[in-house]
Design an enzyme around this catalytic site. Structure first.
Site, PDB file in Angstrom:
ATOM      1  N   GLY A   1       0.804  -1.225   0.000  1.00 55.14           N
ATOM      2  CA  GLY A   1       0.000   0.000   0.000  1.00 55.14           C
ATOM      3  C   GLY A   1       0.834   1.271   0.000  1.00 55.14           C
TER       4      GLY A   1
ATOM      5  NE  ARG B   1       5.712  -1.315  -8.074  1.00 55.92           N
ATOM      6  CZ  ARG B   1       5.322  -1.947  -6.963  1.00 55.92           C
ATOM      7  NH1 ARG B   1       5.336  -1.329  -5.810  1.00 55.92           N
ATOM      8  NH2 ARG B   1       4.896  -3.183  -7.026  1.00 55.92           N
TER       9      ARG B   1
ATOM     10  CD  GLN C   1       8.870  -7.645  -0.434  1.00 55.17           C
ATOM     11  OE1 GLN C   1       9.332  -8.780  -0.468  1.00 55.17           O
ATOM     12  NE2 GLN C   1       8.668  -6.930  -1.510  1.00 55.17           N
TER      13      GLN C   1
ATOM     14  CG  ASP D   1       0.311  -5.997  -5.960  1.00 59.36           C
ATOM     15  OD1 ASP D   1       0.586  -7.024  -5.326  1.00 59.36           O
ATOM     16  OD2 ASP D   1       0.903  -4.918  -5.797  1.00 59.36           O
TER      17      ASP D   1
ATOM     18  CG  ASN E   1      -0.333 -10.707  -3.502  1.00 58.31           C
ATOM     19  OD1 ASN E   1      -0.164  -9.496  -3.351  1.00 58.31           O
ATOM     20  ND2 ASN E   1      -0.072 -11.568  -2.536  1.00 58.31           N
ATOM     21  CE  LYS E   2       6.561  -9.072  -4.138  1.00 58.40           C
ATOM     22  NZ  LYS E   2       7.531  -8.517  -5.141  1.00 58.40           N
TER      23      LYS E   2
END
Lengths: 350, 350
Positions: A60, A100, A203, A244, A254-255
């Site tokens: 975020g 991005r 992360q 995302d 997502n990641k």
């Protein structure tokens, strides 16, 4: 307006996300926290865009940074006014939102809101200098409203966690990690967490595990090759991740790694819940472009090269989890099937 | 006896695996190669066992190290003879074979062979000093026969790779990486490789990718959260891994991560072939104990801590892939179904 970051871990306090003050945007450098606690100080909106591109903050964080970056752009524009100012701010909005590739559509929404603020004030013949504070407030409201929204998401998700349950996550679901834990504790549910470290940036190990630890949770880190084994051996109850993008046809972007864990969870009959909001900008998954980043980052671990000269690498930042591997999309308006996300937009409160 | 390591990458040359000479066993430190090329010099068999426990070498390395360690034990025993020597060597065999819990049964086979060599020579009234060379030869024959066996495995595996195919692997399948590439090149098959880095030790990035690069293969590294996405996006043709144990009921015990990749391969209709030999010591998977190692290793990446004080970690060294996710067990006698491994022992040549 009351702040919604109360009781959150260090990382999630607003001043440690992205914060405009006195002509600079200050962003906690999440690439190195908690090994080092350092901030990147951006003196122009271009530096904010660069910081977003460089992954100084993620999840975020970039959205708040972009909004705060708009206040900074107005600060740069000084006495500019009228059409000239609008054009300048529109350019700044473009620069920030396109830092991005994968997150462009959501970014555009946020910076366009800031451009609207600019236009409203330009109509009143105000110059850039006078619009800095309204833009800062816009950014503050953006993050604060987000936290309020994620407080609701955290509550709906907490209701899906069994008493003393074990939650597996990867990457950093940001505010939701904070609101989920806060809500579980309010419900006297003494949860445990297992975080996949999430290479190449760690992360999961650095951010999620640190926030959980700050907030008193029994939390363990595993490497990214372990979720499939550990979720069974350590009796994980729920796998959850943020997203995302959640396309309207129920695919989760997502990641990278989310797909593998969701697949293993399905194999072991463990539910996977994604948190977030369906994205009307993506009617189907086909409109999502998966970004490949600098391969050198994969060949490096905390500053040490991990392979030989001559070897190459791939670094897809995200992956795609199909709806059949997802048991629920947990939103601020309740839990939806990934096969019926249109329902979210027909729900009362929307 | 002709050496079978011809044309292999640096890592796979015998002197760089584990080598007894002049009263020491020299083991290439695979924990840091290729960042540094250093050897651990063991002056006692206890130091060899410790090196095995400390993961100085892994995959096939510990077996050769244990065999070479038996020659070193005889060197330590000097003038010892008769029952005293046999007891000393049996103790050494126990120490070496039990250095790591998961590999005990295969280790016992190898060191027991060395104990037989000792007993044969003790019968001829030879003392320990005279048995060093026969034990060194035993160890040499062990690794050389292994390489010859894996040359056959490499050939059977090469036959399963399409022309200019892309192979995904993880961890370090050791000799098979060398024999597979050598065979593909003999067949003029210009293969590509993609290696999952294999945390926490990065064997995929450091060892497999280095050997492939040494041998002229187009090779890319990915992190352990990427195989599920990359195997589809980069059109992987085959996933292959070695195994620490293949139980007679078709379960594959290998470096943690194998299960997740095999699961994703099955999802994407990509075949998974395991290389190795079925283990009669494990009639079913229930007799295999999965070893948990020092959790601090998971919280560290190339010497840097990756999370906050107060966070814990899990480190299961292996995982288990069920037979339904495996399309073939590639052995020195051909390719077998994981559902009919008994056939291996009825095959001509056995």
């Amino acid at each position: 307006m009351q702040r919604a970051d109360e009781g959150m871990g260090f990382l999630l306090q607003y001043e440690n996300v992205a914060w405009y003050e006195d002509g600079v945007v200050r962003i906690l450098d999440r690439r190195i926290y908690p090994i080092k606690t350092e901030y990147v100080i951006c003196k122009t909106h271009g530096e904010v865009a660069q910081a977003i591109a460089d992954m100084v903050t993620q999840s975020g964080g970039p959205y708040t940074a972009a909004a705060m970056g708009m206040a900074l752009a107005a600060h740069e524009a000084k006495e500019m006014a009228g059409d000239e100012l609008v054009i300048y701010m529109e350019k700044a909005a473009y620069t920030l939102s396109h830092a991005r590739p994968t997150t462009v559509s959501k970014m555009v929404q946020i910076v366009d809101g800031a451009v609207e603020v600019v236009k409203d004030h330009v109509k009143k013949d105000e110059c850039a200098r006078e619009i800095v504070e309204p833009l800062r407030e816009y950014a503050f409201h953006y993050i604060n409203n987000n936290y309020r929204k994620y407080e609701k998401v955290g509550k709906y998700l907490a209701d899906l966690i069994p008493q003393e349950g074990t939650i597996m996550t990867q990457c950093f679901a940001e505010t939701i990690i904070g609101t989920l834990i806060r809500e579980c504790h309010r419900q006297s549910n003494d949860i445990k967490m297992i975080c996949a470290e999430t290479r190449p940036y760690f992360q999961g190990a650095r951010l999620t595990a640190s926030v959980a630890c700050d907030m008193g949770v029994d939390v363990a880190v595993i490497t990214d090759n372990m979720p499939g084994f550990i979720m069974k051996d350590k009796q994980v109850d729920v796998f959850t991740s943020a997203a995302d993008v959640i396309s309207m046809d129920g695919y989760v972007v997502n990641k990278v790694g989310t797909f593998q864990i969701a697949l293993a969870a399905a194999y072991h009959n463990i539910p996977y819940f994604v948190t977030g909001t369906p994205s009307p900008a993506h009617e189907t998954i086909d409109s999502v472009k998966i970004e490949y980043r600098d391969p050198n980052l994969v060949m490096d671990a905390m500053g040490t090269k991990v392979t030989k000269e001559g070897v190459k690498a791939y670094y897809p930042a995200f992956d795609i989890t199909p709806p059949k591997l997802c048991n629920g999309v947990v939103t601020d308006l309740g839990v939806f099937s990934p096969y019926q996300l249109g329902a979210y937009f027909q729900t009362e409160g929307k």
